[in-house]
Design a protein around this motif. Structure first.
Motif, PDB file in Angstrom:
ATOM      1  N   GLU A 140       0.857  -1.186   0.000  1.00 13.94           N
ATOM      2  CA  GLU A 140       0.000   0.000   0.000  1.00 13.94           C
ATOM      3  C   GLU A 140       0.899   1.245   0.000  1.00 13.94           C
ATOM      4  OE1 GLU A 140      -3.144  -0.115  -0.209  1.00 13.94           O
ATOM      5  OE2 GLU A 140      -3.667  -2.185   0.336  1.00 13.94           O
ATOM      6  N   VAL A 163      -1.572   1.479  -5.269  1.00 13.00           N
ATOM      7  CA  VAL A 163      -0.924   0.323  -4.637  1.00 13.00           C
ATOM      8  C   VAL A 163       0.251  -0.081  -5.520  1.00 13.00           C
ATOM      9  CG1 VAL A 163      -2.408  -1.363  -5.813  1.00 13.00           C
ATOM     10  CG2 VAL A 163      -1.275  -1.994  -3.698  1.00 13.00           C
ATOM     11  N   ARG A 189      -6.024   1.834  -7.046  1.00 17.82           N
ATOM     12  CA  ARG A 189      -6.844   0.863  -6.305  1.00 17.82           C
ATOM     13  C   ARG A 189      -8.207   1.448  -5.953  1.00 17.82           C
ATOM     14  NH1 ARG A 189      -7.271  -4.562  -5.685  1.00 17.82           N
ATOM     15  NH2 ARG A 189      -8.147  -5.071  -3.648  1.00 17.82           N
ATOM     16  N   ARG A 193      -9.008   1.975  -0.008  1.00 19.15           N
ATOM     17  CA  ARG A 193      -8.041   1.366   0.900  1.00 19.15           C
ATOM     18  C   ARG A 193      -8.614   1.374   2.310  1.00 19.15           C
ATOM     19  NH1 ARG A 193      -2.359   4.211   1.623  1.00 19.15           N
ATOM     20  NH2 ARG A 193      -2.269   3.703  -0.606  1.00 19.15           N
TER      21      ARG A 193
END
Length: 1709
Positions: free
Chosen positions: A1533, A1597, A1615, A1618
């Protein structure tokens, strides 16, 4: 319309040209009739089945019950001369003109193509089958009266189908008489005059018609058979009447129906008959296109009918058909139900055609029909008890069939039923039936069922046996007789752990009666070793025992074997149970022993299986049987030094003995080590302790005064033993009785039981009181009873002490016992006369009274004298003392003799006196002074005897003639007077053998008399045997060397000479009367013994080769002389003559007769290759005279004929060194000898076979041993030069007549069997045509190489060049052409020449390269820079995919280091498999392909090939070590940018609301998750605790891919969502309101994956399922109705507790 007769005439005229124009189709009719004749069935039964089939296909008027009747009669109503006539009656509508036209044709049945209308006939022969039994069948129907004839019609030349009208023989009246004039004649009658050879078969077939023939016929309801003869005694047909009736329909729908059909059969006059009902299941199935055949093209539906007999099937014959095609076939399926279908039959109607696809289509549907019928039977009877369903399971096809097709049906039925809920479980006993699959049901053992049933009757709740992990089969099914059925369904027994759970859960130990508890123990005992040993049941408390407080407790087998509570015991005797339990409490468990409860032990004792239970308790539970004695033994060692416990133990023993619970011997044994308490309170546990009764209660104190045995360690018993006591066991002890018990068993002693001390008693030196005298005598009496030796010092003090009161000549006094007499009136006078010599002291009986008489034995023991004999002995001793001082003079001896004579005159027995002196050595004899016994008084009778014996003669010179006056008295003293048959005395005093040589004739005859008369003559026999006492023709010889001559067989003794023969002239003829005595001395008197001597002599001479030719001729002459007499040579002599080597042969050695041959001219040829033992008939030895004894030689075993002597050849065969000298004549002579041996069933030894295995047979490749030779076979397709074939040009054709003989010595006769020899010479060839010819032959005979064969294959280069290679260098095929450099591909050289399978079968040549070969090929390709073509790569991986498997995948994984990657138009490169990946995530693939300059992903064919599917290739890549990209990358991440603007939003705005949670809760409650409510709520709580932030910047990511070289590839991707779980924050990328469907789907995907991964991170396998649900709901914006439908479609639901949780979490919604 024409009349029937006109119709027949028309047919004859127009069709058969009888009286009309020629028919152009006449030739076709002739051919059709010829075909008909050839097509008629072979079995007589066919006509019967065809007629029944025709009757079923006929049409009947409404309201008529169709019937068919067969009547056979001996009346010749057709006047054809038939021995019997068969009539068939059928009440059908009758024949019409079209039917007549059809029957007058061939193959024109009116029923053809009408299968759908129910017609079952189809062969086109039908009625014409009657020609099998009748040459002239008749038909009467609807006015038609016609006849057909098997013989060709004289007018047209055709048979079978030409009708002929008849008016008589028979008429309808004739038929009516047979049928019965009182009945109406059926419409159609067929009359068949039987041919003579068919009468018996027809009667047999009629008598064996099966009652079930009507089972599947829809029309005929009645069929009967009877015989009609005027004389009923002529009836031989077993008549029968069969009827069928449909009872009721139980089920009917569009596809299937079921009903009950009842068949009844009455045989002859049996009016009761037999009956059976059948459950019929009929079901329709569509015809599959692939099963259609020409005969059934118009049929669209199959009807399969199954019949289940409810009773024993009706049967007349030996077989029960299992397959019907409307009528029975002869196929027995072994199934308990019957299959009916419209099968295509063989022409004989015996079987269905199993390879017919129509029939296979029917059989394919049978399992489905059966399963439907079976389930209907089992489950459609709700009101019936479960036990009634068992009958249905008998219909299962448990037994296999002899037909493979029906076994496939059986297996299909089984595989279908195992997935059906058909078996009732135990819960069904509560009313509601519960059915389960066979695999879900378990069986328990019958014995445990018995326990369960008994426990239920006693009120124990055992109605939920299926609560332990498996459903329990209902008890009515769980029976031994259903083992086959349950095994067929795959029902298995419960595991042993189930029993442990059940026993523990249901209180099956304490909650049931002792009887049931005992059944439980028996169940465990009988199944312990095979099932329960070492299982969990060992830890279940199942053993009862009584603890120290008297309560019943439990322990497990494990605890019992470990003695955890203690040792658990049981009473060895039924009546000891309470006793042991009570006394165990008295001892307060000192021995740590516990007993089974009394009730349990009582139950065991009364059980019929008690031995089994007790054996198990002892060996497995370590519960030992204790007798009272065992218990006492266990306790005694634990008493220690506790006085109170020791005394209690004594009382226990005392009372146990009183109740006879222990034997005296057991008490005595225990008392040997019993701890006792002395008068000081000390416990003595020594086994050697000695105890006296207390002094104040003793007798020893009054006689001795103090402890007489203190020095020996005797102690006094404590007085506590005398006190009375009462114990908890309810027993009272009396002190005096208890002391008596101790005296008897613990050796608590007192006089007279006290052992005597080995010391003098001072009190005995002076007079004793009368009381003490008797106490002393009692003491001695006790010791004598106990057989206790009296110590010497103690006895001496008694014998020598002057304590006994006596009277001497009227005066009283005290003397020692040894000086005293006990007075008796019987010898008083003798004592008086003897008083001259000695004074006699008599015991004072007036003082002691009559009581003293009771102690006679004791008085004798201490020396007191009693008897007259003792008085005589006393007097005799006086004389003997005189004699011992000096020898008795002549006068003294004469005075003794005079005294004996005096006593006799006074009538007093002198025996005692004589006995006292007769053994003394006082009489003078020739042997000196000796006892009179055995001495001899000489007279003339002893003159001959003293030649043999040295007897002791009285010295008459010393005593004078005066002694002759006392012959009687001397006789009384033992002197022998006169010979008086004193043979035994002669023997006893026999002279030594050296003094017995050369005995006179009278002395030797006396010795024989002694042997005859004496009882013990062994010494005489042994002495004479060693003496040369017997006169023979060779002088005096020992008897053992002598022979008694016999005139009848004496010639035998003259064969060898030298046998000593007794001199008859010296001894006289009487010597022959002593045969037995002479025989005892060793003289040979019997023929048999003489024979043995001759045998010994012959053996001795033969052993040293000393049998002369004179001996030989003498022996043969004697053999001839005695033959035919009673003294013919016995078998043992004959055997010796046959076995002993006494005949000399030409070889110079001696051999037994059976090892010799008498030479003849026929031996000349064979003797050149053998060394045979011919008898030496040369002039130097036996000469030609030996041939005069040809018959005698033959009888003793000499081979005098050639055929008898051939047997010597195998051992005497001796080939010359140069085998080429063996001419054809010699070889053929040898083979002739072998023929003789084989005809005599001779078995050749290994030695002979070794000799004959030399290279002496000439073949086309040289001289070879027989084992390496072949006999040429012209039909083999070979040439003689192809192998080691025998050279017939050398031996001539005669050699072929000796095939059997050649085979016996190893020559291979059959060329096929000689394939191995042929193959061994194969490598000698180089001509390709020859090699192919041999290969073809080897392939034809299916040759396989042995160990000696050279496994080589010829690889040609032209016709005569090439090379031999190993098989592993070859393959048959190389389809893809990849292995041209690695292998020799045989297909190139041998295709269309030799079957390639030959090389694989014979040499093991691989058909194709193996996986290992492919791996080696790939290894070669892995060299750097090598590139593969597309075809090469495809070919390799196609092979690998076809041959994949777990072991082969392991091989690939270890062998393949590189895998292919696509590298453009230059070909396919190979990269390290650790640096190449499978693109299972297309998003990641796209990211890395765009960012990497080298190939990262594995190759696969493009376009995809059906032979190499991409999925299978990727699966294979995975298994050999290629990683998938999704699991190879590291996800990271990425941090949000500094200063990034974040906006907090509500959960609802982020789509995290009540709809999302409801969906998630429903998923967590589903069957795959099975989370309880608390855990579900805990799982979703983090969603409620989230803080959501929105940003306009991308949420990214990173992905990192690590290669084997250490390099990394990194990429970034958006992404959008999160979840930071550590801070409970969610970051989402703001979505543009105008975004399209793709962006919205992309957002939904990332959102759902984030939520699912965040919640189910511990259950990765469930993440994908939850993610897909959330994604779909997100797209639907979590619409409540839409989400509700979605959850229902996925079988998800939320429960009340979940709704409450949601309401609390979202109170405003």
């Amino acid at each position: 319309m024409a009349t029937p007769k006109e119709h027949i005439e028309l047919i004859r005229k127009t069709k058969f040209s009888i009286g009309g124009d020629p028919n152009p189709l006449t030739e076709d009719l002739h051919q059709a009739v010829r075909n008909l004749s050839a097509e008629l069935y072979a079995k007589d039964v066919h006509f019967l089945m065809e007629l029944i089939q025709n009757a079923e296909d006929n049409e009947y008027f409404e309201g008529v019950d169709p019937s068919l009747e067969f009547v056979i009669t001996s009346q010749d109503i057709t006047a054809t001369g038939a021995p019997a006539t068969l009539l068939i009656f059928n009440n059908e509508k009758g024949f019409y003109s079209r039917n007549i036209d059809s029957i007058c044709s061939v193959g024109r049945s009116t029923k053809k193509g009408n299968r759908r209308r129910g017609y079952i006939g189809e062969k086109g022969i039908g009625f014409k089958s009657v020609f099998l039994i009748s040459a002239q069948p008749y038909i009467f129907s609807n006015g038609y009266q016609i006849r057909f004839n098997e013989a060709p019609c004289p007018h047209c030349g055709l048979g079978y189908i030409v009708p002929e009208w008849i008016d008589e023989n028979p008429t309808l009246d004739d038929i009516m008489k047979v049928y019965g004039s009182c009945s109406v004649l059926p419409t159609t009658v067929i009359v068949l005059p039987l041919t003579p050879d068919k009468v018996k078969p027809v009667k047999q077939q009629l008598s064996s018609i099966e009652p079930e023939v009507l089972l599947f016929l829809s029309k005929i309801k009645r069929l009967s058979v009877r015989e009609d003869n005027e004389d009923t005694r002529l009836n031989t047909v077993s008549g029968i009447a069969i009827t069928s009736e449909t009872n009721f329909v139980t089920r009917k729908n569009i596809d299937a129906e079921s009903y009950t059909l009842i068949l009844s059969a009455e045989e002859n006059s049996d009016k009761l008959g037999n009956e059976c009902s059948y459950h019929i299941w009929k079901q329709k199935f569509p015809v599959r296109p692939e099963n259609k055949v020409e005969r059934r093209m118009d049929v669209e539906e199959l009807v399969i009918t199954l019949a289940f007999p409810n009773q024993e099937r009706l049967q007349r014959g030996m077989k029960l058909p299992g397959v019907y095609a409307f009528l029975p076939t002869e196929m027995v399926t072994n199934f308990p139900f019957i299959i009916q279908g419209d099968f295509v039959l063989s022409s004989s109607r015996e079987t269905i055609l199993l390879d017919n696809k129509w029939n296979q289509g029917i059989l394919d549907y049978v399992p489905s029909a059966f399963v439907n019928a079976f389930i209907s039977l089992v489950k459609m009877t709700d009101e019936a008890p479960v036990s009634s369903l068992r009958r249905m399971f008998n219909f299962l096809p448990v037994n296999s069939s002899v037909y493979k097709n029906f076994n496939a049906v059986r297996e299909a039925i089984r595989s279908t039923l195992v997935d059906e809920d058909i078996l009732p479980s135990d819960e069904s006993c509560m009313g509601q039936k519960f059915f389960h699959k066979p695999s879900e049901v378990g069986r328990i053992m019958p014995a445990f069922w018995g326990i369960v049933e008994k426990a239920r009757k006693e009120g124990l709740d055992l109605y939920n046996l299926s609560s332990h992990g498996i459903y329990i089969l209902h008890s009515s099914f769980d029976m031994i007789e259903y083992d086959n059925i349950l095994n067929f369904l795959g029902v298995e027994s419960v595991d042993n752990g189930w029993y442990a759970k059940c026993i523990k859960s249901y209180n099956l130990v304490l909650g049931v009666s002792e009887g049931v508890y005992l059944d439980l123990l028996l169940f465990l005992a009988e199944n312990w070793n095979n099932i329960f040993h070492g299982t969990k049941i060992m830890n279940v408390p199942i053993l009862k025992y009584v603890d120290h407080s008297g309560c019943v407790s439990l322990c497990s087998i494990t605890e019992s074997t470990r003695r955890s509570p203690g040792t658990i015991c049981r009473s060895g005797q039924f009546h000891h149970i309470s006793w042991l339990i009570d006394w165990n409490r008295e001892f307060n468990g000192v021995a740590n022993l516990f007993f089974l409860p009394k009730s349990t032990q009582n139950a065991i004792c009364s059980s019929l299986k008690k031995e089994t239970i007790l054996h198990w308790l002892q060996n497995q539970a370590q519960v030992f049987a204790l007798s009272v004695n065992n218990y006492a033994t266990a306790v005694i060692d634990l008493i220690g030094g506790k006085p109170k416990l020791a005394i209690t133990y004594c009382h226990f023993l005392y009372h146990s003995f009183l109740k006879e619970f222990v034997t005296r011997a057991e008490v005595d044994h225990l008392c040997c080590k019993l701890p006792v308490v002395d008068n000081y309170g000390n416990v003595h546990a020594s086994t050697k302790r000695k105890i006296l009764v207390p002094a104040n209660r003793s007798k020893w104190n009054s006689l001795v005064g103090s402890n007489p045995l203190k020095a020996e360690g005797y102690i006094e018993l404590g007085e506590e033993y005398l006190h009375p006591r009462t114990f908890a066991a309810g027993q009272f002890t009396h002190g005096e009785k208890f002391l008596k018990f101790l005296g008897s068993h613990v050796a608590v002693l007192d006089i007279p039981s006290l052992p005597s001390p080995n010391a003098a008693i001072p009190a005995l030196s002076s007079p004793l009181t009368k009381e003490n005298t008797f106490l002393l005598l009692d003491w001695i009496q006790s010791m004598k009873k106990r057989k206790t030796p009296i110590p010497e010092r103690f006895l001496t003090s008694i014998k020598d002490g002057n304590w006994l009161r006596v009277t001497i000549n009227g005066f009283s006094g005290y003397k020692s016992p040894v000086q005293s007499f006990f007075y008796s009136f019987s010898f008083g006078d003798v004592l008086q006369n003897g008083s001259v010599f000695v004074d006699i002291p008599l015991i004072d009986q007036s003082f002691y009274g009559e009581r003293i008489s009771n102690y006679r034995q004791e008085l004798k023991t201490i020396g007191v004298m009693f008897e007259y004999g003792e008085a005589c002995q006393f007097i005799g001793d006086h004389f003997m003392r005189l004699a011992s001082a000096s020898m008795l003079s002549k006068d003294r001896v004469l005075s003794i003799l005079a005294l004996i004579k005096y006593l006799r005159t006074k009538c007093l027995p002198p025996d005692e006196f004589i006995c006292s002196i007769k053994e003394g050595s006082w009489l003078k004899t020739s042997h000196g002074y000796r006892s009179p016994v055995g001495a001899v008084l000489f007279d003339d009778e002893w003159k001959t005897a003293i030649q043999l014996s040295d007897v002791p003669l009285i010295d008459q010179a010393f005593y004078g003639d005066e002694i002759l006056g006392f012959k009687d008295e001397l006789g009384l003293l033992g002197v022998i007077v006169g010979f008086s048959r004193c043979h035994q005395l002669v023997i006893e005093n026999l002279k030594q053998s050296s003094h017995l040589n050369s005995l006179k004739a009278d002395a030797f005859i006396l010795s024989l008399d002694c042997m005859r008369c004496a009882k013990l003559s062994g010494r005489l026999v042994s002495t004479l045997r060693d003496a040369k006492c017997l006169k023979t023709n060779h002088g005096y010889k020992p008897p053992s060397e002598c022979f008694l001559f016999d005139q009848e067989w004496g010639c035998l003794l003259q064969v060898f000479g030298g046998f000593p023969i007794i001199d008859h002239s010296y001894y006289g003829s009487n010597i022959s009367g002593y045969g037995n005595e002479l025989k005892r001395l060793g003289v040979v008197v019997d023929f048999a013994v003489a024979v043995n001597s001759v045998i010994i002599c012959l053996r001795q001479l033969a052993s040293s080769s000393s049998v002369t030719k004179e001996n030989a001729f003498s022996l043969l002459s004697c053999y001839r002389q005695l033959k035919g007499t009673s003294y013919e040579f016995p078998s043992d002599l004959k055997k010796c003559i046959r076995e002993v080597k006494w005949l000399r042969t030409r070889l110079g050695d001696f051999r037994s007769p059976r090892e010799c041959i008498l030479f003849g001219p026929e031996w000349e040829t064979i003797s050149s290759i053998s060394i045979l033992p011919f008898i030496d008939d040369s002039d130097n030895y036996y000469g030609k005279d030996i041939h005069e004894y040809r018959d005698e030689l033959k009888s003793i075993g000499v081979a005098v004929k050639f055929v008898r002597g051939v047997r010597f050849l195998p051992s005497c065969l001796c080939f010359p060194r140069s085998t080429d000298s063996i001419t054809p004549r010699i070889a053929l002579s040898l083979l002739q000898c072998l023929r003789i041996l084989l005809e005599d069933k001779y078995t050749f030894s290994n030695e002979f076979l070794s000799k004959v295995s030399k290279n002496w047979l000439k073949t086309y490749v040289g001289y070879m041993s027989p084992g390496d030779c072949l006999l040429f076979d012209e039909e083999s397709g070979l040439k003689p030069t192809d192998g080691p074939f025998i050279d017939e040009g050398f031996y001539g054709s005669e050699i072929r007549t000796y095939e059997k003989e050649l085979s016996s010595i190893g020559v291979t006769i059959d060329a096929e069997k000689g394939s191995t020899l042929l193959a061994r010479h194969l490598h000698m060839h180089s001509d390709f045509a020859t090699i192919i010819r041999i290969y073809e032959f080897l392939a034809k005979v299916k040759w396989s190489p042995d160990k000696e064969a050279k496994r080589l294959i010829w690889i040609p280069k032209g016709k005569r060049n090439g090379r031999w290679v190993e098989p592993d260098e070859c393959v048959l095929h190389d389809k893809d052409g990849l292995f041209g450099l690695q292998f020799n591909v045989l297909e190139k050289n041998y295709k269309n020449k030799v079957a390639l399978q030959f090389f694989s079968g014979a040499f093991g040549v691989k058909s194709y390269p193996s996986l290992d070969d492919y791996c080696k090929l790939w290894k070669g390709w892995e060299t750097p820079g090598h590139r593969l073509s597309h075809d090469e790569c495809c070919a390799f991986w196609r092979f690998v995919v076809r041959h994949k498997g777990s072991k082969k995948e392991q091989m690939l994984s270890e062998s393949l280091g590189k895998v292919p990657v696509y590298s453009g138009l230059d070909g396919i490169m190979l990269f390290d498999k650790n640096d190449v990946f499978i693109a299972d995530d297309l998003h990641l693939k796209e990211l890395f392909v765009q960012s990497s300059s080298r190939p990262l992903f594995v190759w696969y064919p493009q376009p995809s090939s059906p032979l190499l599917p991409r999925t299978m290739l990727f699966e294979l890549y995975t298994k050999i070590g290629v990683r998938v990209i999704s699991k190879s990358v590291q996800k990271k991440e990425l941090s949000l940018k500094n200063g990034l603007e974040l906006k907090q939003i509500n959960l609802g705005d982020a789509m995290i609301g009540k709809g999302l949670l409801r969906l998630i809760l429903g998923f967590l409650a589903c069957s795959s998750m099975k989370l309880e409510a608390d855990r579900r709520h805990e799982a979703v709580q983090p969603l409620l605790n989230l803080t959501v932030f929105e940003t306009s910047e991308p949420v990214e990511v990173g992905f990192t891919l690590l290669l084997s070289s250490g390099q990394t590839h990194e990429v970034r991707a958006s992404r959008m969502v999160r979840w930071d779980k550590t801070s409970s924050k969610v970051f989402i990328q703001k979505m543009d309101e105008s975004a399209g469907q793709k962006d919205r789907l992309e957002y939904a995907t990332y959102f759902s994956e984030t939520i699912a991964e965040g919640l189910l991170w511990e259950k990765e396998d469930q993440i994908s399922s939850l993610s897909e649900l959330i994604k779909l709901a997100f797209i639907l914006k979590f619409d409540e109705d839409a989400v509700g439908f979605l959850m229902k479609s996925k079988n998800l639901q939320v429960f009340v507790e979940d709704e409450e949780f949601l309401s609390a979490a979202f109170p405003n919604e």
